[in-house]
Design a protein around this motif. Structure first.
Motif, PDB file in Angstrom:
ATOM      1  N   PHE A   1     -10.539   0.756  11.044  1.00 42.18           N
ATOM      2  CA  PHE A   1     -10.075   0.638   9.926  1.00 42.18           C
ATOM      3  C   PHE A   1      -8.875   1.224   9.196  1.00 42.18           C
ATOM      4  O   PHE A   1      -7.921   0.800   8.302  1.00 42.18           O
ATOM      5  CB  PHE A   1     -11.293   0.429   8.807  1.00 42.18           C
ATOM      6  CG  PHE A   1     -12.278  -0.777   8.851  1.00 42.18           C
ATOM      7  CD1 PHE A   1     -11.862  -1.884   8.294  1.00 42.18           C
ATOM      8  CD2 PHE A   1     -13.286  -0.902   9.842  1.00 42.18           C
ATOM      9  CE1 PHE A   1     -12.203  -2.994   8.242  1.00 42.18           C
ATOM     10  CE2 PHE A   1     -14.055  -1.867   9.590  1.00 42.18           C
ATOM     11  CZ  PHE A   1     -13.597  -3.136   9.244  1.00 42.18           C
ATOM     12  N   GLY A   2      -8.969   2.593   9.623  1.00 40.56           N
ATOM     13  CA  GLY A   2      -7.664   3.490   9.192  1.00 40.56           C
ATOM     14  C   GLY A   2      -6.572   2.930   9.739  1.00 40.56           C
ATOM     15  O   GLY A   2      -5.512   2.926   8.815  1.00 40.56           O
ATOM     16  N   LEU A   3      -6.476   2.548  11.036  1.00 39.62           N
ATOM     17  CA  LEU A   3      -5.488   1.955  11.670  1.00 39.62           C
ATOM     18  C   LEU A   3      -4.593   0.675  10.986  1.00 39.62           C
ATOM     19  O   LEU A   3      -3.559   0.581  10.713  1.00 39.62           O
ATOM     20  CB  LEU A   3      -5.552   1.858  13.058  1.00 39.62           C
ATOM     21  CG  LEU A   3      -4.169   1.109  13.841  1.00 39.62           C
ATOM     22  CD1 LEU A   3      -3.207   2.072  13.969  1.00 39.62           C
ATOM     23  CD2 LEU A   3      -4.685   1.018  15.136  1.00 39.62           C
ATOM     24  N   ALA A   4      -5.751  -0.133  10.752  1.00 41.04           N
ATOM     25  CA  ALA A   4      -5.452  -1.555  10.052  1.00 41.04           C
ATOM     26  C   ALA A   4      -4.740  -1.107   8.641  1.00 41.04           C
ATOM     27  O   ALA A   4      -3.750  -1.801   8.405  1.00 41.04           O
ATOM     28  CB  ALA A   4      -6.504  -2.312   9.952  1.00 41.04           C
ATOM     29  N   ILE A   5      -5.292  -0.326   7.852  1.00 37.88           N
ATOM     30  CA  ILE A   5      -4.788  -0.107   6.572  1.00 37.88           C
ATOM     31  C   ILE A   5      -3.461   0.769   6.842  1.00 37.88           C
ATOM     32  O   ILE A   5      -2.653   0.355   5.868  1.00 37.88           O
ATOM     33  CB  ILE A   5      -5.792   0.722   5.824  1.00 37.88           C
ATOM     34  CG1 ILE A   5      -7.045  -0.041   5.436  1.00 37.88           C
ATOM     35  CG2 ILE A   5      -5.082   1.331   4.405  1.00 37.88           C
ATOM     36  CD1 ILE A   5      -8.280   0.645   4.853  1.00 37.88           C
TER      37      ILE A   5
ATOM     38  N   ILE B   1       0.916  -1.199   0.032  1.00 40.81           N
ATOM     39  CA  ILE B   1      -0.228   0.181  -0.030  1.00 40.81           C
ATOM     40  C   ILE B   1       0.935   1.159   0.046  1.00 40.81           C
ATOM     41  O   ILE B   1       1.543   1.148   0.864  1.00 40.81           O
ATOM     42  CB  ILE B   1      -0.900  -0.041   1.209  1.00 40.81           C
ATOM     43  CG1 ILE B   1      -1.846  -1.241   1.415  1.00 40.81           C
ATOM     44  CG2 ILE B   1      -1.810   1.127   1.065  1.00 40.81           C
ATOM     45  CD1 ILE B   1      -2.553  -1.337   2.570  1.00 40.81           C
ATOM     46  N   PRO B   2       0.650   2.133  -1.243  1.00 37.90           N
ATOM     47  CA  PRO B   2       1.602   3.318  -0.811  1.00 37.90           C
ATOM     48  C   PRO B   2       1.588   3.932   0.265  1.00 37.90           C
ATOM     49  O   PRO B   2       0.465   4.060   0.855  1.00 37.90           O
ATOM     50  CB  PRO B   2       0.997   4.155  -2.190  1.00 37.90           C
ATOM     51  CG  PRO B   2       0.260   3.183  -3.029  1.00 37.90           C
ATOM     52  CD  PRO B   2      -0.159   2.211  -2.102  1.00 37.90           C
ATOM     53  N   HIS B   3       2.536   4.643   0.632  1.00 37.87           N
ATOM     54  CA  HIS B   3       2.709   5.415   2.000  1.00 37.87           C
ATOM     55  C   HIS B   3       1.253   6.491   2.057  1.00 37.87           C
ATOM     56  O   HIS B   3       0.928   6.943   3.189  1.00 37.87           O
ATOM     57  CB  HIS B   3       3.919   5.957   2.557  1.00 37.87           C
ATOM     58  CG  HIS B   3       3.999   6.461   3.637  1.00 37.87           C
ATOM     59  ND1 HIS B   3       4.116   5.667   4.919  1.00 37.87           N
ATOM     60  CD2 HIS B   3       4.121   7.963   4.142  1.00 37.87           C
ATOM     61  CE1 HIS B   3       3.997   6.526   6.000  1.00 37.87           C
ATOM     62  NE2 HIS B   3       4.301   7.820   5.566  1.00 37.87           N
ATOM     63  N   SER B   4       1.443   7.247   0.959  1.00 43.60           N
ATOM     64  CA  SER B   4       0.143   8.289   1.128  1.00 43.60           C
ATOM     65  C   SER B   4      -1.166   7.795   1.159  1.00 43.60           C
ATOM     66  O   SER B   4      -1.667   8.316   1.689  1.00 43.60           O
ATOM     67  CB  SER B   4       0.322   9.010  -0.399  1.00 43.60           C
ATOM     68  OG  SER B   4       0.066   8.157  -1.454  1.00 43.60           O
ATOM     69  N   VAL B   5      -1.541   6.604   0.652  1.00 40.63           N
ATOM     70  CA  VAL B   5      -2.662   5.917   1.003  1.00 40.63           C
ATOM     71  C   VAL B   5      -2.825   5.542   2.330  1.00 40.63           C
ATOM     72  O   VAL B   5      -3.730   5.917   3.135  1.00 40.63           O
ATOM     73  CB  VAL B   5      -2.870   4.673  -0.162  1.00 40.63           C
ATOM     74  CG1 VAL B   5      -4.286   3.954   0.334  1.00 40.63           C
ATOM     75  CG2 VAL B   5      -2.653   5.207  -1.555  1.00 40.63           C
ATOM     76  N   LYS B   6      -1.639   4.994   2.999  1.00 40.46           N
ATOM     77  CA  LYS B   6      -1.861   4.636   4.495  1.00 40.46           C
ATOM     78  C   LYS B   6      -2.237   5.919   5.258  1.00 40.46           C
ATOM     79  O   LYS B   6      -2.916   5.773   6.138  1.00 40.46           O
ATOM     80  CB  LYS B   6      -0.470   4.107   4.701  1.00 40.46           C
ATOM     81  CG  LYS B   6      -0.261   2.812   4.340  1.00 40.46           C
ATOM     82  CD  LYS B   6       1.228   2.303   4.741  1.00 40.46           C
ATOM     83  CE  LYS B   6       1.545   0.890   4.449  1.00 40.46           C
ATOM     84  NZ  LYS B   6       2.667   0.340   5.087  1.00 40.46           N
TER      85      LYS B   6
END
Length: 159
Positions: A98-102, A39-44
């Motif tokens: 979910f934000g943390l998991a991603i 997952i790209p860092h920006s998406v994370k």
């Protein structure tokens, strides 16, 4: 329902179970190096910030709609309570976790975030039974038209 239960409900028990499951996900992730997602860092960062902001907004909206002193004494069906029966729990379950998991980016944490919904559903059964006892048919009607942690589609569509 005592004063502590009126204010906190089943939140402390659910939080303890959530942390225990988070620790278990951490152990699984350590043993499963192939589970990391690309997952790209920006998406994370977007996911983490959206989760945190979504959770904060829902908490703020919930506390502005139903004062702490009215919890367990008044059946609130406006504001976020129009869409979900437990918006404070939903703020973490449906937003922050979910934000943390991603952001962490491992399949074990995605599974953790998904698993928390049925775990919390089991945790709050006693709280929902107390609300049913307190508010009777009014609670039953409310529970039929609203989701527990995630809004029902027909509620979102205004039906």
């Amino acid at each position: 329902m005592n004063a502590y239960q009126r204010i906190f409900g089943r939140g402390p028990l659910g939080a303890a179970l959530s942390l225990g499951l988070l620790f278990l996900a951490l152990l699984v992730a350590r043993e499963m190096p192939q589970g990391w997602l690309v997952i790209p860092h920006s998406v994370k960062l977007i996911a983490l910030n959206a989760g945190a902001l979504g959770a904060f907004a829902l908490i703020y909206w919930s506390t502005r709609t139903l004062n702490v002193k009215d919890r367990g004494r008044k059946l609130c069906t406006t504001g976020p309570f129009r869409y979900v029966r437990h918006p404070l729990y939903a703020s973490f379950l449906s937003w922050f976790n979910f934000g943390l998991a991603i952001y962490i980016g491992h399949i074990a944490f995605i599974l953790w975030a998904l698993l928390l919904h049925p775990v919390w559903w089991l945790v709050i059964r006693k709280e929902e039974a107390a609300m049913s006892e307190e508010f009777g048919q009014e609670w039953s009607d409310y529970a039929k038209r609203t989701g527990c942690f995630v809004p029902r589609l027909r509620t979102l569509l205004g039906r």
